[in-house]
Write a protein that holds these residues in place. Structure first.
Motif, PDB file in Angstrom:
ATOM      1  N   PRO A 192       6.105  -2.709 -20.295  1.00  0.00           N
ATOM      2  CA  PRO A 192       7.483  -2.768 -20.780  1.00  0.00           C
ATOM      3  C   PRO A 192       7.996  -4.200 -20.866  1.00  0.00           C
ATOM      4  N   ARG A 193       8.828  -4.428 -21.848  1.00  0.00           N
ATOM      5  CA  ARG A 193       9.437  -5.742 -21.987  1.00  0.00           C
ATOM      6  C   ARG A 193      10.544  -5.894 -20.948  1.00  0.00           C
ATOM      7  N   TYR A 194      10.741  -7.122 -20.501  1.00  0.00           N
ATOM      8  CA  TYR A 194      11.715  -7.379 -19.441  1.00  0.00           C
ATOM      9  C   TYR A 194      13.113  -6.977 -19.897  1.00  0.00           C
ATOM     10  N   ASP A 195      13.828  -6.276 -19.019  1.00  0.00           N
ATOM     11  CA  ASP A 195      15.177  -5.794 -19.318  1.00  0.00           C
ATOM     12  C   ASP A 195      16.193  -6.706 -18.643  1.00  0.00           C
ATOM     13  N   TRP A 196      16.891  -7.488 -19.446  1.00  0.00           N
ATOM     14  CA  TRP A 196      17.861  -8.436 -18.892  1.00  0.00           C
ATOM     15  C   TRP A 196      19.182  -7.766 -18.503  1.00  0.00           C
ATOM     16  N   SER A 197      19.304  -6.467 -18.742  1.00  0.00           N
ATOM     17  CA  SER A 197      20.560  -5.786 -18.391  1.00  0.00           C
ATOM     18  C   SER A 197      20.650  -5.455 -16.910  1.00  0.00           C
ATOM     19  N   GLY A 198      19.556  -5.664 -16.177  1.00  0.00           N
ATOM     20  CA  GLY A 198      19.606  -5.417 -14.736  1.00  0.00           C
ATOM     21  C   GLY A 198      18.634  -4.375 -14.257  1.00  0.00           C
ATOM     22  N   LYS A 199      17.976  -3.650 -15.174  1.00  0.00           N
ATOM     23  CA  LYS A 199      16.999  -2.645 -14.778  1.00  0.00           C
ATOM     24  C   LYS A 199      15.772  -3.325 -14.194  1.00  0.00           C
ATOM     25  N   LYS A 200      15.372  -2.923 -13.004  1.00  0.00           N
ATOM     26  CA  LYS A 200      14.268  -3.565 -12.302  1.00  0.00           C
ATOM     27  C   LYS A 200      13.004  -2.722 -12.401  1.00  0.00           C
ATOM     28  N   MET A 201      11.935  -3.358 -12.878  1.00  0.00           N
ATOM     29  CA  MET A 201      10.643  -2.697 -13.036  1.00  0.00           C
ATOM     30  C   MET A 201       9.603  -3.440 -12.208  1.00  0.00           C
ATOM     31  N   ALA A 202       8.573  -2.711 -11.782  1.00  0.00           N
ATOM     32  CA  ALA A 202       7.536  -3.333 -10.954  1.00  0.00           C
ATOM     33  C   ALA A 202       6.863  -4.485 -11.685  1.00  0.00           C
ATOM     34  N   GLU A 203       6.654  -4.330 -12.988  1.00  0.00           N
ATOM     35  CA  GLU A 203       6.084  -5.397 -13.806  1.00  0.00           C
ATOM     36  C   GLU A 203       6.652  -5.291 -15.216  1.00  0.00           C
ATOM     37  N   ALA A 204       7.000  -6.420 -15.776  1.00  0.00           N
ATOM     38  CA  ALA A 204       7.544  -6.454 -17.137  1.00  0.00           C
ATOM     39  C   ALA A 204       7.170  -7.782 -17.782  1.00  0.00           C
ATOM     40  N   ILE A 205       7.231  -7.798 -19.111  1.00  0.00           N
ATOM     41  CA  ILE A 205       6.847  -8.977 -19.889  1.00  0.00           C
ATOM     42  C   ILE A 205       8.065  -9.624 -20.520  1.00  0.00           C
ATOM     43  N   ILE A 206       8.256 -10.903 -20.243  1.00  0.00           N
ATOM     44  CA  ILE A 206       9.260 -11.703 -20.948  1.00  0.00           C
ATOM     45  C   ILE A 206       8.619 -12.234 -22.221  1.00  0.00           C
ATOM     46  N   PHE A 207       9.206 -11.921 -23.364  1.00  0.00           N
ATOM     47  CA  PHE A 207       8.695 -12.360 -24.661  1.00  0.00           C
ATOM     48  C   PHE A 207       9.794 -13.153 -25.361  1.00  0.00           C
ATOM     49  N   GLU A 208       9.572 -14.459 -25.508  1.00  0.00           N
ATOM     50  CA  GLU A 208      10.543 -15.330 -26.172  1.00  0.00           C
ATOM     51  C   GLU A 208       9.859 -16.046 -27.322  1.00  0.00           C
ATOM     52  N   ARG A 209      10.564 -16.223 -28.426  1.00  0.00           N
ATOM     53  CA  ARG A 209      10.029 -16.925 -29.591  1.00  0.00           C
ATOM     54  C   ARG A 209      11.176 -17.555 -30.357  1.00  0.00           C
ATOM     55  N   GLN A 210      10.846 -18.462 -31.248  1.00  0.00           N
ATOM     56  CA  GLN A 210      11.856 -19.122 -32.056  1.00  0.00           C
ATOM     57  C   GLN A 210      12.418 -18.148 -33.083  1.00  0.00           C
ATOM     58  N   TYR A 211      13.705 -18.269 -33.326  1.00  0.00           N
ATOM     59  CA  TYR A 211      14.377 -17.350 -34.248  1.00  0.00           C
ATOM     60  C   TYR A 211      14.027 -17.637 -35.699  1.00  0.00           C
ATOM     61  N   HIS A 212      13.785 -16.575 -36.443  1.00  0.00           N
ATOM     62  CA  HIS A 212      13.677 -16.676 -37.889  1.00  0.00           C
ATOM     63  C   HIS A 212      14.233 -15.387 -38.487  1.00  0.00           C
ATOM     64  N   PRO A 213      15.194 -15.474 -39.420  1.00  0.00           N
ATOM     65  CA  PRO A 213      15.891 -14.265 -39.888  1.00  0.00           C
ATOM     66  C   PRO A 213      14.995 -13.263 -40.598  1.00  0.00           C
ATOM     67  N   ARG A 214      13.917 -13.712 -41.241  1.00  0.00           N
ATOM     68  CA  ARG A 214      13.052 -12.798 -41.978  1.00  0.00           C
ATOM     69  C   ARG A 214      11.880 -12.287 -41.141  1.00  0.00           C
ATOM     70  N   ASP A 215      11.739 -12.811 -39.949  1.00  0.00           N
ATOM     71  CA  ASP A 215      10.674 -12.368 -39.042  1.00  0.00           C
ATOM     72  C   ASP A 215      11.277 -12.128 -37.657  1.00  0.00           C
ATOM     73  N   PRO A 216      12.043 -11.026 -37.506  1.00  0.00           N
ATOM     74  CA  PRO A 216      12.782 -10.817 -36.254  1.00  0.00           C
ATOM     75  C   PRO A 216      11.904 -10.492 -35.050  1.00  0.00           C
ATOM     76  N   VAL A 217      10.662 -10.046 -35.258  1.00  0.00           N
ATOM     77  CA  VAL A 217       9.819  -9.646 -34.133  1.00  0.00           C
ATOM     78  C   VAL A 217       9.050 -10.839 -33.572  1.00  0.00           C
TER      79      VAL A 217
END
Length: 399
Positions: free
Chosen positions: A124-149
């Motif tokens: 699961p991707r890391y939930d910044w809203s406060g939900k705590k998981m045993a393991e999660a992935i932080i995925f960060e990338r540079q913004y581009h409007p035509r490639d949101p993923v």
């Protein structure tokens, strides 16, 4: 296969990694306990390795992936670098990526779905809203409007230049291996079987092509054909003749990455004459390229610290120290002449043109030369003030 592209990526990664993290409050002071907490998260690795691996992914333009592990109490206990190249995003839900899939080899996973070794595994991707998981992935990338993923690789603008650089390299190799080296064709008569003719042509080909090629191309003439002849061949393109084009491609790559070209390769003028320009370009690169990429991990670290009730206002990377001050002084001495140094101080050039043209590092050794020391002493005697007059005291060593 493109040397300048790989060099630019690794060089940029060094600047992104910098000299380590600082955790600051609003006043720019170190937050107590923040560095200790970060080092706890690095218990299974080192800060240097963590930063270097993260920076390498960022320099490729693919973002970063970190694994966050929690204890049974919900506290963060480990922060792991996870290779960005092994992850793919799950289909978005409500515009967000819910999970990241990992495979050791995606090419094998796509056609061999039954092998558990390569079967994609979701985290699961890391939930910044406060939900705590045993393991999660932080995925960060540079913004581009035509490639949101996945965002978009920032150096796509120099992709064609990199391809041309590789083609010129391949051209040089093929020309050296198979290039026609002869400048003259020599035609002679030869009689024999087909096998003998084939063997004869093979020997000719081996003799007159490639890096060991000879200067004459021999051609067999059958009986009754034209008489023996010698024909001069017009020279064509050879290996190395497109190197200027290749160097231009490398310059495009460095400019796309925002890296000063002077930092990547030496100039005939030397470093001392361009010291100021290099410093300005490095500052520009640090603020407009490096700092932008450092914000991705910095924002994530700041939020993780805040979740652990550590009041970090900003996480920053200490800038990379490119030049050592002592080394810089040595470089100046090794590249600057005595007259150049005097000109920078606003002084006239030396009367002795030979000494003035010497590098400083050479001129410093003059006092150890008995003949030169005698000449310097003679000059001091001639320049000494007359009895009863005041004057400057003679200076030992350099003028």
């Amino acid at each position: 296969n493109c040397g300048p592209l790989q060099r630019a990526i690794t060089q940029l990664a060094e600047f992104i990694a910098g000299m380590g993290w600082q955790f600051l409050d609003k006043e720019g002071k170190e937050v107590p306990g923040a560095q200790e907490k970060f080092q706890e998260w690095m218990a299974e690795t080192t800060e240097e390795e963590f930063n270097a691996q993260t920076a390498y992914d960022l320099a490729h333009g693919m973002g970063l992936t970190w694994g966050v592990r929690r204890s049974n109490t919900g506290a963060i206990v480990r922060l792991d670098h996870r290779s960005r190249f092994g992850f793919r995003a799950q289909k978005t839900k409500n515009g967000k990526v819910p999970a990241m899939f990992w495979s050791d080899d995606w090419s094998l996973a796509e056609w061999n779905s039954t092998d558990d070794r390569f079967k994609p595994k979701p985290t699961p991707r890391y939930d910044w809203s406060g939900k705590k998981m045993a393991e999660a992935i932080i995925f960060e990338r540079q913004y581009h409007p035509r490639d949101p993923v996945y965002g978009r690789i920032f150096w796509l603008g120099c992709k064609r230049a990199a391809e041309v650089w590789v083609k010129v390299d391949n051209f040089n190799r093929s020309q050296i291996d198979t290039g026609f080296m002869a400048s003259v064709i020599l035609g002679t008569h030869f009689e024999g079987t087909d096998d003998q003719l084939d063997r004869h042509e093979e020997r000719i080909e081996l003799a007159y092509t490639g890096s060991m090629g000879k200067g004459i191309m021999h051609v067999n003439l059958a009986p009754g054909e034209e008489p023996p002849f010698v024909h001069e061949i017009t020279r064509g393109n050879q290996a190395g003749e497109l190197d200027v084009l290749r160097d231009g491609c490398a310059k495009v790559i460095y400019e796309t990455f925002g890296i000063p070209e002077l930092l990547m390769r030496d100039k005939a003028e030397g470093l001392s004459s361009q010291e100021r320009a290099l410093a300005i370009r490095l500052q520009q690169m640090q603020r407009t390229v490096v700092a932008t990429m450092q914000k991705l991990p910095a924002r994530a670290l700041t939020r993780l610290m805040n979740e652990e009730n550590i009041p970090v206002w900003e996480a920053k990377v200490k800038p990379l120290e490119v030049f050592d001050p002592v080394q810089s002084e040595d470089i100046i001495k090794a590249t600057q002449t005595v007259d150049e140094a005097r000109e920078m101080r606003g002084e006239e050039a030396l009367e002795d043109a030979k000494t003035g043209a010497m590098l400083i590092v050479q001129a410093e050794k003059l006092a150890s030369d008995p003949a030169q020391e005698e000449r310097l002493l003679d000059k001091k005697m001639k320049a000494a003030p007359a009895p009863g007059q005041k004057g400057n005291e003679p200076i030992d060593g350099l003028p």
